[in-house]
Design an enzyme around this catalytic site. Structure first.
Site: not given
Length: 503
Positions: A275, A282, A293, A352, A354, A356
């Site tokens: 991620d 990030k 992740d 970010d 993402e 969900r």
């Protein structure tokens, strides 16, 4: 490493080493007192000279103790007797295993399982000793060119139980402990794999291999991007658009319930194999840890292995929602509006957030199984780390009995979770001017608003959400996946199967 249980007197053991406890201040445990009496006060004399205080984790290795058949005795500090709880017990076992492994004791008889741990029975003590031993000896060196091993590693551990009546319970504890430890190891191995190896296709290959290994009970199906498109999983697909690696959702179906019509328990794991944050990228510092992740998917894989090894009489479905969130010319953007599989629309305010967006479609997909319950597991929010630190998993649920079950299982397994609320006020933070909802609700209550988002896709079944962002891995010197919450979910399923270990 081999484990077994027996019931016998310490003075009759011919093992390479006997392990007994010493309490603070310089108080012998009942078994240590027996050895001291047989050795004509040899051990108590050493303690009077200040060789060992008895603080948690202190050790003293004795050689050729008078009148004792065993070559060595390992005294291990257990702290104050009345304060010996689950956490200290695990610390003591961990120190024991490390000491035995470092000193070349290839086999040992451990009497620590006879210590009184508040509210815990022999089954729990033996099982936790097995799981802790395997955890302590875990290494991830598959990708190292030079591997170092102890010269004489610990090969065999015998746990002593107070009476012969408890041998059956102890043997069952070893069986369960080894299976759970195997699941934890599998989850850790997946989590620790680098993202250039462990992508969604790698997760799918592991899921297929699990089905090959347990072909009697397990079937694995892998859903690719074309099928996702046909299913209307546009939210899930959007997250992976920036990556060259195909998004793949692996569905592992285990059938163990003799009743073919029994509803399944469904586990859904977030599997973001890397991620970057996408367009909302990030910071560079610590970004390497975003390979973790996918620890939700790794957890589901590990739990499915436990279920298969123990042949639990349940129907369980595990979903590994594999995907990679990268920036690129095809990546989704802040401002995009996505239509989910449920038909609800989502305004993307931050790419970010993402996980969900992947999970919401996976949670809609599993409706087809008419599940008994659904539990999703995800490294979802930094806000959960702020709320609960790195010690406790966040739990949210739309069903009180399920939440209570999971909290109880977390306490049994020593893999703690804490429930957070899903209040109406938090749902309002997800309001959007342009879509049914936004994918973030601001900084305040971020872990809860993420749970509220997911709950909008779980209205047709009983559901719980485990946010493992703080507990799935460690940073710093001991960086690595923890394998949590495999133990919690394994205990939940053991309880459901009526195999909770209560004597």
């Amino acid at each position: 490493m081999e484990f077994s249980v027996k019931s016998g007197s310490p003075e009759k053991q011919r093992s390479a080493c006997i392990v007994v406890g010493v309490f603070e201040p310089r108080r012998l445990s009942p078994i240590a007192e027996q050895l001291d009496k047989i050795s004509d006060g040899y051990i108590s004399a050493l303690l009077r000279r200040g060789e060992l205080e008895g603080k948690v984790g202190q050790t003293l290795l004795l050689h050729h103790v008078p009148n004792i058949l065993s070559e060595r005795i390992l005294l291990i500090g257990c702290g104050k007797e009345r304060e010996l709880d689950e956490r200290q017990y695990k610390q003591v076992i961990q120190k024991t295993i490390n000491t035995l492994n470092d000193t070349g004791s290839m086999e040992a008889v451990c009497f620590l399982t006879e210590l009184h741990v508040k509210g815990r029975n022999t089954y729990w003590k033996v099982r936790q000793a097995v799981e802790t031993a395997k955890e302590t000896l875990y290494t991830f060196d598959q990708l190292k060119s030079n591997k170092t091993e102890p010269r004489r590693p610990l090969r065999k551990m015998v746990f002593n139980v107070p009476t012969r009546r408890e041998l059956t319970s102890g043997e069952r504890a070893i069986q369960h402990g080894l299976a759970v430890a195997s699941g934890i190891k599998a989850a850790k191995d997946l989590g620790n794999m680098p993202p250039n190896i462990c992508n969604a296709a790698y997760l799918a290959s592991q899921a297929r291999q699990l089905a090959d290994a347990f072909s009697t009970n397990i079937i694995t199906r892998v859903i690719g991007e074309q099928q996702m498109k046909e299913l209307g999983m546009h939210s899930y697909l959007a997250v992976g658009h920036g990556s060259q690696n195909e998004s793949l959702m692996s569905v592992i179906e285990y059938k163990g319930n003799p009743n073919p019509d029994a509803k399944p328990i469904v586990l859904v794991g977030k599997g973001l194999t890397f991620d970057s944050g996408g367009i909302s990228i990030k910071p560079a510092e610590g970004m390497d840890e975003m390979k973790y992740d996918m620890c939700g998917a790794a957890t589901v894989y590990g739990v499915m292995r436990v279920v298969a090894e123990l042949q639990l009489p349940l129907n369980v479905i595990g979903v590994l929602a594999g995907c990679e969130n990268m920036p690129g010319g095809r990546a989704y953007r802040p401002g995009d509006i996505l239509t989910t599989m449920s038909g609800q629309t989502v305004e993307v305010l931050n790419t970010d957030a993402e996980g969900r967006l992947v999970l919401c479609d996976a949670l809609t997909y599993v409706e087809r199984f008419e599940p008994e319950v659904v539990i999703d597991i995800a490294t979802l929010t930094g806000a959960c780390v702020v709320a609960l630190g790195h010690h406790i998993t966040g739990l949210m649920s739309n069903h009180n009995p399920l939440a209570h079950e999971l909290i109880g299982a977390s306490e049994q397994a020593g893999d703690r979770a804490w429930r957070l609320p899903l209040g109406d006020e938090f749902y309002e933070q997800l309001d959007s001017n342009f879509a049914d909802m936004a994918n973030i609700g601001g900084r305040a209550g971020g872990a809860i608003t993420a749970g509220c988002f997911l709950s909008r896709f779980t209205r047709k079944y009983s559901w719980a959400h485990l946010d493992i962002a703080g507990t799935a891995w460690r940073s710093g010197k001991n960086k690595g996946a923890t394998g949590r919450p495999v133990a919690l979910l394994s205990q939940f399923l053991l309880n459901r199967a009526g195999l909770n270990g209560d004597d």
